[in-house]
Design a protein around this motif. Structure first.
Motif, short mmCIF file in Angstrom:
data_model
loop_
_atom_site.label_atom_id
_atom_site.label_comp_id
_atom_site.label_asym_id
_atom_site.label_seq_id
_atom_site.Cartn_x
_atom_site.Cartn_y
_atom_site.Cartn_z
N VAL A 40 0.87 -1.17 0.00
CA VAL A 40 0.00 0.00 0.00
C VAL A 40 0.91 1.22 0.00
O VAL A 40 1.89 1.24 0.74
CB VAL A 40 -0.91 0.00 1.25
CG1 VAL A 40 -1.72 1.28 1.31
CG2 VAL A 40 -1.81 -1.22 1.24
N PRO A 41 0.62 2.21 -0.82
CA PRO A 41 1.48 3.40 -0.87
C PRO A 41 1.71 3.97 0.53
O PRO A 41 0.78 4.13 1.32
CB PRO A 41 0.69 4.37 -1.74
CG PRO A 41 -0.08 3.47 -2.65
CD PRO A 41 -0.46 2.29 -1.81
N GLY A 42 2.98 4.23 0.83
CA GLY A 42 3.34 4.78 2.12
C GLY A 42 3.60 3.75 3.19
O GLY A 42 3.98 4.10 4.31
N LYS A 43 3.40 2.47 2.85
CA LYS A 43 3.64 1.40 3.81
C LYS A 43 4.67 0.43 3.27
O LYS A 43 4.98 0.44 2.08
CB LYS A 43 2.34 0.67 4.14
CG LYS A 43 1.30 1.55 4.83
CD LYS A 43 0.12 0.73 5.29
CE LYS A 43 -0.87 1.58 6.07
NZ LYS A 43 -2.03 0.79 6.55
N ALA A 92 -4.25 -3.19 -2.54
CA ALA A 92 -2.81 -2.94 -2.60
C ALA A 92 -2.35 -3.14 -4.04
O ALA A 92 -3.11 -3.62 -4.89
CB ALA A 92 -2.05 -3.89 -1.68
N ILE A 93 -1.10 -2.81 -4.28
CA ILE A 93 -0.44 -3.21 -5.52
C ILE A 93 0.23 -4.55 -5.25
O ILE A 93 0.98 -4.69 -4.27
CB ILE A 93 0.60 -2.18 -5.99
CG1 ILE A 93 -0.08 -0.81 -6.20
CG2 ILE A 93 1.28 -2.64 -7.27
CD1 ILE A 93 0.90 0.31 -6.47
N TYR A 94 -0.03 -5.51 -6.09
CA TYR A 94 0.50 -6.86 -5.93
C TYR A 94 1.65 -7.08 -6.90
O TYR A 94 1.52 -6.80 -8.11
CB TYR A 94 -0.59 -7.90 -6.14
CG TYR A 94 -1.53 -8.00 -4.96
CD1 TYR A 94 -2.45 -6.99 -4.69
CD2 TYR A 94 -1.48 -9.09 -4.09
CE1 TYR A 94 -3.29 -7.07 -3.59
CE2 TYR A 94 -2.33 -9.18 -3.00
CZ TYR A 94 -3.22 -8.16 -2.75
OH TYR A 94 -4.06 -8.24 -1.65
#
Length: 122
Positions: A40-43, A92-94
């Motif tokens: 997830v962006p920022g994580k 999320a991006i996978y």
């Protein structure tokens, strides 16, 4: 040029399903373990699942166990992640990546793809 390309992401309602694909070009996946990760962006990026080169070992993070299934088709030079009972927190991006040891060693993963976006929302 060796590369991995993820596909199959999209928008799905909670409880729905998606199947992600990780296709290799320029090299054969036969001897590699294949891992799926998400971010997830920022994580930080989280490990999701991995399948060994023999396909005997299949491993899952606790937060997806029982809902996601990893598989591979060496004839198609492709790995898959079947995602069922999706939840909003799965958004999320996978990414997929390879481990030349064939044994799912987290520190070995390389050859990262560009990722595919999965969004779970009503």
């Amino acid at each position: 040029q060796a590369q991995l390309v993820e596909s199959g992401g999209g928008l799905v309602q909670p409880g729905g399903s998606l199947r992600l694909s990780c296709a290799a070009s320029g090299f054969t996946l036969d001897y590699y373990a294949i891992g799926w990760f998400r971010q997830v962006p920022g994580k930080e990026r989280d490990w999701v699942s991995c399948i060994t080169s023999s396909a005997v070992g299949k491993y899952y993070a606790d937060f997806v166990r029982g809902r996601f299934t990893i598989s591979r088709d060496n004839a198609k030079n492709t790995a898959y992640l079947q995602m069922n009972s999706l939840k909003p927190e799965d958004t999320a991006i996978y990414y997929c990546a390879t481990d030349l040891s064939g044994t799912c060693l987290i520190e070995n993963f390389a050859n990262w793809g560009r990722g595919t976006q999965v969004t779970v929302s009503s």
